[in-house]
Write an enzyme that holds these catalytic residues in place. Structure first.
Site, mmCIF file in Angstrom:
data_model
loop_
_atom_site.group_PDB
_atom_site.id
_atom_site.type_symbol
_atom_site.label_atom_id
_atom_site.label_comp_id
_atom_site.label_asym_id
_atom_site.label_seq_id
_atom_site.Cartn_x
_atom_site.Cartn_y
_atom_site.Cartn_z
ATOM 1 N N LYS A 135 0.802 -1.229 0.000
ATOM 2 C CA LYS A 135 0.000 0.000 0.000
ATOM 3 C C LYS A 135 0.834 1.278 0.000
ATOM 4 C CE LYS A 135 -4.449 -1.511 1.819
ATOM 5 N NZ LYS A 135 -4.247 -2.918 2.215
ATOM 6 N N GLU A 138 -10.896 7.190 4.223
ATOM 7 C CA GLU A 138 -11.518 6.314 5.195
ATOM 8 C C GLU A 138 -10.632 5.086 5.339
ATOM 9 O OE1 GLU A 138 -12.381 6.514 2.082
ATOM 10 O OE2 GLU A 138 -12.137 4.413 1.468
ATOM 11 N N SER A 158 1.711 -9.771 -0.909
ATOM 12 C CA SER A 158 1.379 -8.346 -0.806
ATOM 13 C C SER A 158 1.740 -7.719 0.531
ATOM 14 C CB SER A 158 -0.111 -8.138 -1.094
ATOM 15 O OG SER A 158 -0.910 -8.957 -0.258
HETATM 16 C C1 LIG Z 1 -5.095 -3.965 1.753
HETATM 17 C C2 LIG Z 1 -4.370 -5.205 1.453
HETATM 18 C C3 LIG Z 1 -4.767 -6.071 0.398
HETATM 19 C C4 LIG Z 1 -6.004 -5.850 -0.410
HETATM 20 O O1 LIG Z 1 -6.029 -4.716 -1.210
HETATM 21 P P1 LIG Z 1 -5.908 -4.791 -2.793
HETATM 22 O O2 LIG Z 1 -6.255 -3.426 -3.223
HETATM 23 O O3 LIG Z 1 -6.873 -5.832 -3.286
HETATM 24 O O4 LIG Z 1 -4.519 -5.165 -3.089
HETATM 25 C C5 LIG Z 1 -3.989 -7.185 0.135
HETATM 26 N N1 LIG Z 1 -2.894 -7.473 0.874
HETATM 27 C C6 LIG Z 1 -2.493 -6.681 1.883
HETATM 28 C C7 LIG Z 1 -1.282 -7.078 2.651
HETATM 29 C C8 LIG Z 1 -3.214 -5.531 2.212
HETATM 30 O O5 LIG Z 1 -2.808 -4.755 3.232
#
Ligand SMILES: *Cc1c(COP(=O)(O)O)cnc(C)c1O
Length: 403
Positions: free
Chosen positions: A97, A119, A386
């Site tokens: 993010k 938000e 992610s």
């Molecule tokens: C917020 C988040 C997601 C989901 O958000 P996407 O916009 O679908 O990528 C996925 N993995 C992590 C670690 C997150 O913090």
């Protein structure tokens, strides 16, 4: 018109539509402020100085490029395709993010705004945005449902320590939906001061394209890294899909490579019957949500349905419009992973590789566990890790009976 001038089927048109999806469906009072963001982003995206500024922060501050890690133990355990993990968990703040929050904060600054506003549900977006705002030198205001504030205490404290103002939203169900309305209300009252920073590839144009562009560094790096390591493109990409930003970030650089199969994984939670899931691509229907046309889990009146996932970052009743389009044109497949499969994947990666993945990312891993054994040993899978799972360890320990 030459090939390079031809509009790509993978890009939005001027009105922000990906095929039938996307657009900017807004109440009149938001039309001009959002159009101003679109114009400013268009300019910034073509300004080498803005791009250089962003690249410098990604390198010096986030720690990019992130590793593309060959998970040899996991590969041997599953006995099929070679599994590579794109290590977004190693970024500063521990997830992908920060890539788009820095982009949005820099754009806000360039537009002369003094505050970013958003938000947050579980607080992950709020923390990433508060971090970017602290670095870039902007005030930050985060609206959060009172129920979520109660549940996500550590993230609330983090945001406050980072200097953000956390606004508790007491209306209605006191969760994310009300927080969105509250933040948009404040934004609309003073669009000259505020930049609205959306946390995924969702919302009205230009956000789905802009957030994708900020995340696309993930796929560009992965493409170069796999060519370096293996001398060929991967066979399959796998990423978890909530709003869809980490997935679009990985997928974007490979969309034109027809040999690369691309798979998005969304949460089937406790099962697809009933409402204990967030499988928008699988069970959603076209509708309007948060200023865009996309697939939505909704009731007969077009009200978003309640959703559930073991991973609070992907329990969203909509999805980025580009995903809806990519499915419709047959470029990306969307599958599901359940809470139980996700917990197993979390534990397997932790035990085999010494890497604790976020529960969101564990959805992608759950699909890799199903897929890898069905592919030959010379096939290559890249999964997007992610985020890191430190935020999830207490919850998992309780669920599996370790604590
Ligand atoms: C917020 C988040 C997601 C989901 O958000 P996407 O916009 O679908 O990528 C996925 N993995 C992590 C670690 C997150 O913090």
């Amino acid at each position: 018109m030459t090939i390079t001038d031809a509009p790509s089927v993978y890009r939005a048109d001027e009105s922000g539509h990906f095929g039938e999806f996307g657009g900017a469906e807004l109440p009149p009072f938001l039309v001009e402020p959002i159009a101003e963001v679109a114009r400013a982003y268009e300019e910034a995206s073509q300004d080498p100085e803005f791009q250089a500024q962003l690249q410098a922060l990604l390198a010096r501050y986030v720690g990019r490029p992130s590793l593309l890690y060959f998970a040899e133990n996991l590969t041997n355990e599953l006995g099929g395709a070679k599994i590579y993990l794109k290590r977004e968990d190693l970024n500063h703040t521990g997830a992908h993010k920060i890539n788009h929050c820095l982009g949005e904060a820099l754009l806000a600054k360039r537009m002369g705004k003094t505050k970013v506003i958003a938000e947050t549900g579980a607080g992950q977006h709020g923390v990433a945005l508060a971090t970017a705002a602290a670095l870039v030198g902007l005030e930050c205001e985060i609206h959060m449902g009172a129920v979520d504030i109660e549940k996500q205490h550590p993230n609330v404290v983090r945001m406050q320590l980072l200097g953000a103002k956390v606004v508790s939203v007491e209306e209605g169900g006191r969760t994310l939906k009300e927080a969105v309305d509250s933040a948009f209300g404040v934004y609309a009252s003073a669009p000259d001061e505020y930049f609205f920073a959306i946390g995924s590839v969702v919302g009205p144009h230009p956000y789905p394209s802009m957030v994708r562009d900020f995340q696309s560094v993930v796929g560009r790096e992965a493409r170069a890294q796999i060519l370096e390591a293996e001398g060929k493109l991967p066979d399959v990409l796998v990423a978890a899909v909530g709003g869809g930003s980490n997935a679009m970030g990985l997928f974007d650089a490979f969309l034109e490579d027809e040999s690369v199969r691309i798979v998005g994984v969304e949460p089937s939670g406790e099962g697809l019957e009933g409402d204990r899931h967030a499988a928008t691509m699988t069970l959603g229907t076209p509708g309007m949500l948060h200023g865009m046309k996309t697939k939505v889990l909704q009731d007969e009146n077009g009200e978003p349905s309640p959703v559930h996932s073991i991973a609070s970052g992907i329990d969203y009743p909509g999805v980025g419009p580009q995903h809806a389009h990519l499915e419709q044109i047959g470029r990306v497949e969307y599958v599901t992973a359940s809470d139980a499969e996700t917990l197993d994947a979390f534990q397997l990666l932790t035990r085999k590789e010494g890497i604790i993945p976020a529960l969101e990312s564990s959805h992608a891993l759950a699909h890799v566990i199903k897929l890898a054994p069905t592919l030959p040993k010379d096939a290559i899978i890249i999964a997007n890790l992610s985020g890191r799972g430190d935020k999830d360890v207490d919850f998992v320990a309780e669920r599996i009976g370790v604590a």
